[in-house]
Design a protein around this motif. Structure first.
Motif, PDB file in Angstrom:
ATOM      1  N   LEU A  39       1.521   5.875  10.465  1.00  0.00           N
ATOM      2  CA  LEU A  39       2.862   5.295  10.583  1.00  0.00           C
ATOM      3  C   LEU A  39       3.818   6.199  11.340  1.00  0.00           C
ATOM      4  CD1 LEU A  39       3.371   3.988   6.929  1.00  0.00           C
ATOM      5  CD2 LEU A  39       2.426   2.740   8.897  1.00  0.00           C
ATOM      6  N   ALA A  40       3.711   7.512  11.129  1.00  0.00           N
ATOM      7  CA  ALA A  40       4.663   8.450  11.732  1.00  0.00           C
ATOM      8  C   ALA A  40       3.995   9.816  11.853  1.00  0.00           C
ATOM      9  CB  ALA A  40       5.921   8.547  10.877  1.00  0.00           C
ATOM     10  N   TYR A  41       4.492  10.596  12.815  1.00  0.00           N
ATOM     11  CA  TYR A  41       3.851  11.881  13.107  1.00  0.00           C
ATOM     12  C   TYR A  41       4.844  12.822  13.788  1.00  0.00           C
ATOM     13  CZ  TYR A  41       1.338  15.362  15.769  1.00  0.00           C
ATOM     14  OH  TYR A  41       0.941  16.561  16.300  1.00  0.00           O
ATOM     15  N   GLN A  42       4.652  14.119  13.563  1.00  0.00           N
ATOM     16  CA  GLN A  42       5.326  15.169  14.336  1.00  0.00           C
ATOM     17  C   GLN A  42       4.510  16.445  14.225  1.00  0.00           C
ATOM     18  OE1 GLN A  42       9.159  16.474  12.755  1.00  0.00           O
ATOM     19  NE2 GLN A  42       8.379  16.206  10.692  1.00  0.00           N
ATOM     20  N   MET A  77       0.849  -1.187   0.000  1.00  0.00           N
ATOM     21  CA  MET A  77       0.000   0.000   0.000  1.00  0.00           C
ATOM     22  C   MET A  77       0.889   1.243   0.000  1.00  0.00           C
ATOM     23  SD  MET A  77      -3.165   0.854   2.560  1.00  0.00           S
ATOM     24  CE  MET A  77      -4.078  -0.555   1.983  1.00  0.00           C
ATOM     25  N   LYS A  78       0.445   2.253  -0.676  1.00  0.00           N
ATOM     26  CA  LYS A  78       1.221   3.489  -0.830  1.00  0.00           C
ATOM     27  C   LYS A  78       1.103   4.388   0.406  1.00  0.00           C
ATOM     28  CE  LYS A  78       1.600   7.400  -3.843  1.00  0.00           C
ATOM     29  NZ  LYS A  78       2.341   7.807  -4.868  1.00  0.00           N
ATOM     30  N   GLN A  79       2.230   5.011   0.738  1.00  0.00           N
ATOM     31  CA  GLN A  79       2.238   5.976   1.846  1.00  0.00           C
ATOM     32  C   GLN A  79       1.690   7.312   1.379  1.00  0.00           C
ATOM     33  OE1 GLN A  79       6.293   6.223   3.142  1.00  0.00           O
ATOM     34  NE2 GLN A  79       6.307   4.138   3.929  1.00  0.00           N
ATOM     35  N   ARG A  80       1.000   7.984   2.290  1.00  0.00           N
ATOM     36  CA  ARG A  80       0.458   9.324   2.020  1.00  0.00           C
ATOM     37  C   ARG A  80       0.950  10.252   3.116  1.00  0.00           C
ATOM     38  NH1 ARG A  80      -4.092  11.717   4.259  1.00  0.00           N
ATOM     39  NH2 ARG A  80      -4.768   9.721   5.117  1.00  0.00           N
ATOM     40  N   TRP A  81       1.599  11.337   2.712  1.00  0.00           N
ATOM     41  CA  TRP A  81       2.079  12.337   3.664  1.00  0.00           C
ATOM     42  C   TRP A  81       1.066  13.462   3.756  1.00  0.00           C
ATOM     43  CZ3 TRP A  81       6.161  11.833   6.892  1.00  0.00           C
ATOM     44  CH2 TRP A  81       7.029  10.778   6.641  1.00  0.00           C
ATOM     45  N   GLN A  82       0.778  13.872   4.960  1.00  0.00           N
ATOM     46  CA  GLN A  82      -0.215  14.907   5.213  1.00  0.00           C
ATOM     47  C   GLN A  82       0.439  16.046   6.004  1.00  0.00           C
ATOM     48  OE1 GLN A  82      -3.039  13.751   8.225  1.00  0.00           O
ATOM     49  NE2 GLN A  82      -4.629  15.113   7.416  1.00  0.00           N
ATOM     50  N   ILE A  83       0.159  17.268   5.597  1.00  0.00           N
ATOM     51  CA  ILE A  83       0.550  18.461   6.354  1.00  0.00           C
ATOM     52  C   ILE A  83      -0.742  19.227   6.591  1.00  0.00           C
ATOM     53  CG2 ILE A  83       1.868  20.618   6.344  1.00  0.00           C
ATOM     54  CD1 ILE A  83       3.850  19.269   4.438  1.00  0.00           C
ATOM     55  N   ALA A  84      -1.070  19.430   7.876  1.00  0.00           N
ATOM     56  CA  ALA A  84      -2.372  20.029   8.178  1.00  0.00           C
ATOM     57  C   ALA A  84      -2.309  20.894   9.419  1.00  0.00           C
ATOM     58  CB  ALA A  84      -3.411  18.924   8.383  1.00  0.00           C
ATOM     59  N   GLY A  85      -3.069  21.976   9.402  1.00  0.00           N
ATOM     60  CA  GLY A  85      -3.311  22.738  10.609  1.00  0.00           C
ATOM     61  C   GLY A  85      -4.262  21.955  11.495  1.00  0.00           C
ATOM     62  N   PHE A  86      -4.355  22.340  12.743  1.00  0.00           N
ATOM     63  CA  PHE A  86      -5.188  21.625  13.710  1.00  0.00           C
ATOM     64  C   PHE A  86      -6.642  21.524  13.236  1.00  0.00           C
ATOM     65  CE2 PHE A  86      -7.617  21.436  17.739  1.00  0.00           C
ATOM     66  CZ  PHE A  86      -7.048  20.294  18.286  1.00  0.00           C
ATOM     67  N   GLY A  87      -7.187  22.628  12.746  1.00  0.00           N
ATOM     68  CA  GLY A  87      -8.575  22.654  12.287  1.00  0.00           C
ATOM     69  C   GLY A  87      -8.816  21.854  11.026  1.00  0.00           C
ATOM     70  N   GLU A  88      -7.764  21.495  10.323  1.00  0.00           N
ATOM     71  CA  GLU A  88      -7.897  20.701   9.096  1.00  0.00           C
ATOM     72  C   GLU A  88      -7.893  19.198   9.366  1.00  0.00           C
ATOM     73  OE1 GLU A  88      -5.600  23.329   5.813  1.00  0.00           O
ATOM     74  OE2 GLU A  88      -4.364  22.630   7.494  1.00  0.00           O
ATOM     75  N   LEU A  89      -7.522  18.814  10.591  1.00  0.00           N
ATOM     76  CA  LEU A  89      -7.507  17.389  10.933  1.00  0.00           C
ATOM     77  C   LEU A  89      -8.926  16.912  11.200  1.00  0.00           C
ATOM     78  CD1 LEU A  89      -4.505  17.374  13.442  1.00  0.00           C
ATOM     79  CD2 LEU A  89      -4.502  16.467  11.102  1.00  0.00           C
ATOM     80  N   GLY A  90      -9.274  15.783  10.627  1.00  0.00           N
ATOM     81  CA  GLY A  90     -10.569  15.183  10.921  1.00  0.00           C
ATOM     82  C   GLY A  90     -10.538  14.536  12.300  1.00  0.00           C
ATOM     83  N   ALA A 123       1.992  14.041   9.142  1.00  0.00           N
ATOM     84  CA  ALA A 123       1.718  12.637   9.410  1.00  0.00           C
ATOM     85  C   ALA A 123       1.950  11.809   8.147  1.00  0.00           C
ATOM     86  CB  ALA A 123       0.277  12.468   9.882  1.00  0.00           C
ATOM     87  N   CYS A 124       2.365  10.578   8.360  1.00  0.00           N
ATOM     88  CA  CYS A 124       2.507   9.618   7.267  1.00  0.00           C
ATOM     89  C   CYS A 124       1.503   8.496   7.499  1.00  0.00           C
ATOM     90  CB  CYS A 124       3.927   9.057   7.237  1.00  0.00           C
ATOM     91  SG  CYS A 124       4.184   7.844   5.917  1.00  0.00           S
ATOM     92  N   TRP A 125       0.665   8.283   6.521  1.00  0.00           N
ATOM     93  CA  TRP A 125      -0.401   7.291   6.596  1.00  0.00           C
ATOM     94  C   TRP A 125      -0.182   6.211   5.554  1.00  0.00           C
ATOM     95  CZ3 TRP A 125      -4.125   8.127  10.321  1.00  0.00           C
ATOM     96  CH2 TRP A 125      -4.211   9.419  10.844  1.00  0.00           C
ATOM     97  N   GLU A 126      -0.624   5.011   5.883  1.00  0.00           N
ATOM     98  CA  GLU A 126      -0.708   3.918   4.913  1.00  0.00           C
ATOM     99  C   GLU A 126      -2.142   3.421   5.023  1.00  0.00           C
ATOM    100  OE1 GLU A 126       2.951   1.331   3.916  1.00  0.00           O
ATOM    101  OE2 GLU A 126       1.770   0.232   5.394  1.00  0.00           O
TER     102      GLU A 126
END
Length: 152
Positions: A59-62, A1-14, A51-54
């Motif tokens: 998978l990973a976060y900061q 499965m492909k990794q997806r990197w996300q960059i989001a402000g707090f209000g953009e997180l579901g 965040a890095c999602w699969e």
């Protein structure tokens, strides 16, 4: 499965994304490291979250903090790789992405981290210089480390 990197402000997180982030932080920092500390410290709403999602699996976060919020420099914090995802070089990629984000958003600011002391070499290899003697933070030896801003 492909990794997806996300960059989001707090209000953009579901809700589900935020839940998974907090769950991973608690799993590693509180349970695995047997550390009692206040994770919900009031800084998440002002942070940018990487965040890095699969699929639906985190998978990973900061989090990236702007200069002046926690200290004069910008900061990277809550850097974590899920136990099931370790050994895939995600930590290195995660920190590189955080560095790139902070330098792009706040080019005049250095980047500070409160690194767990056993990770000093890892962060040195990514360009951070040790900026303090070891100290205890929440019962774990830490070091202040700084990545100087590039010359203008």
């Amino acid at each position: 499965m492909k990794q997806r990197w996300q960059i989001a402000g707090f209000g953009e997180l579901g809700n589900t994304e935020l839940y998974e982030i907090l769950k991973l932080r608690q799993e590693v920092f509180a349970v695995e490291q047997n550390c009692v500390y206040q994770d919900a410290d009031g800084l998440d709403p002002q942070a940018i979250h990487i965040a890095c999602w699969e699929g639906e699996t985190l998978l990973a976060y900061q989090r990236c903090l702007p200069p002046g919020l926690q200290q004069p420099e910008s900061a990277l914090g809550r850097i974590v790789v899920a136990p099931s995802a370790r050994g895939r070089n995600l930590g290195r990629e995660l920190v590189r992405r955080g560095i790139a984000h902070n330098l792009e958003q706040w080019p005049a600011a250095a980047i500070r981290i409160h690194a767990q002391a056993h990770l000093e070499r890892f962060y040195n290899d990514l360009g951070f210089a040790t900026d303090s003697a070891p100290y205890q933070l929440d019962g774990i030896p830490h070091l202040e480390m700084v990545l100087a801003r590039p010359p203008a």
